[in-house]
Design a protein around this motif. Structure first.
Motif, PDB file in Angstrom:
ATOM      1  N   THR A  66       0.923  -1.216   0.025  1.00  0.00           N
ATOM      2  CA  THR A  66       0.052   0.015   0.029  1.00  0.00           C
ATOM      3  C   THR A  66       0.935   1.346   0.035  1.00  0.00           C
ATOM      4  O   THR A  66       0.656   1.974  -0.718  1.00  0.00           O
ATOM      5  N   LEU A  69       2.345   1.891  -3.418  1.00  0.00           N
ATOM      6  CA  LEU A  69       1.477   2.273  -4.500  1.00  0.00           C
ATOM      7  C   LEU A  69       1.161   3.678  -3.885  1.00  0.00           C
ATOM      8  O   LEU A  69       1.033   4.697  -4.940  1.00  0.00           O
ATOM      9  N   LEU A  70       0.859   4.016  -3.053  1.00  0.00           N
ATOM     10  CA  LEU A  70       0.493   5.562  -2.593  1.00  0.00           C
ATOM     11  C   LEU A  70       1.642   6.538  -2.760  1.00  0.00           C
ATOM     12  O   LEU A  70       1.292   7.576  -3.307  1.00  0.00           O
ATOM     13  N   SER A  73       1.901   7.117  -6.379  1.00  0.00           N
ATOM     14  CA  SER A  73       0.856   8.192  -6.780  1.00  0.00           C
ATOM     15  C   SER A  73       1.404   9.630  -6.420  1.00  0.00           C
ATOM     16  O   SER A  73       1.125  10.592  -7.347  1.00  0.00           O
ATOM     17  N   HIS A 178      -3.873   7.220 -10.725  1.00  0.00           N
ATOM     18  CA  HIS A 178      -4.521   7.709  -9.255  1.00  0.00           C
ATOM     19  C   HIS A 178      -5.750   6.642  -9.130  1.00  0.00           C
ATOM     20  O   HIS A 178      -6.239   6.268  -7.926  1.00  0.00           O
ATOM     21  N   ASP A 181      -4.727   3.612  -7.452  1.00  0.00           N
ATOM     22  CA  ASP A 181      -4.743   3.693  -5.903  1.00  0.00           C
ATOM     23  C   ASP A 181      -5.975   3.612  -5.456  1.00  0.00           C
ATOM     24  O   ASP A 181      -6.088   2.893  -4.249  1.00  0.00           O
TER      25      ASP A 181
END
Length: 197
Positions: A66, A69-70, A73, A178, A181
């Protein structure tokens, strides 16, 4: 109306059509993921004679995915800001960082899949695991395709510069990234948290 004004209007209409087509694509993708989420929710109790997901989910591992991936972004956002300021090299640099973070995410996801399959919890064992692998795997495939898109975008920036068409493509690619996400946050909330708790 002059020829230049007519050409500018046609050019603007072309961009609007492309943006509309992109939004249609994104909506169909949202529908696909909605169906996969619904399928997972219905199938998750169906473990047959196989193991349940609680025995395989690792919140630390998933939290790592997580974060990768965040942060990817965020770095894509920095690439967009650099592009809006007209900095080709900074834009490319931030896009490369985004790819590295995306590769880390996909590698962690593949590690999880391989570990589950080696432990006898593959997609062929139960309806629950089939739905899990399909949902999470489809998201991973989208992330992989997004990274291919970023590579193409880097090539366009290096060869064409930050022209209006390239900027338009960069903005649409950013929306797609995005969106992934947002889908992952849904996966984390619907799949992993209930599976662990």
């Amino acid at each position: 109306m002059s020829v230049a004004e007519t050409g500018a209007q046609a050019h603007h209409k072309e961009f609007q059509d492309r943006e509309f087509g992109f939004w249609l694509y994104l909506m169909t993708d949202a529908i696909i993921f909605s169906l996969l989420f619904a399928t997972y929710v219905v199938m998750s109790p169906n473990i047959a004679s196989g193991p349940d997901t609680k025995s395989f989910f690792d919140l630390t591992h998933t939290a790592g995915e997580t974060l990768l991936l965040l942060f990817s972004s965020v770095t894509f956002g920095f690439a967009t800001l650099a592009a809006m300021a007209g900095h080709n090299s900074r834009t490319v640099l931030w896009l490369l960082v985004t790819i590295v973070l995306g590769l880390g995410f996909v590698a962690m996801e593949l590690t999880e899949f391989i570990g589950m399959i080696d432990a006898g919890a593959g997609p062929d064992v139960s309806g629950s695991l089939s739905a899990f692998f399909t949902l999470v795997g489809t998201h991973g495939l989208h992330v992989s395709l997004g990274m291919v898109g970023i590579c193409v975008m880097i090539g366009q920036i290096l060869t064409k510069g930050l022209t209006t068409p390239v900027m338009s493509r960069l903005m649409r690619l950013g929306l797609f990234w995005h969106f992934l996400d947002i889908v992952w946050i849904g996966i984390f909330s619907v799949v992993y948290l209930p599976g662990i708790l």
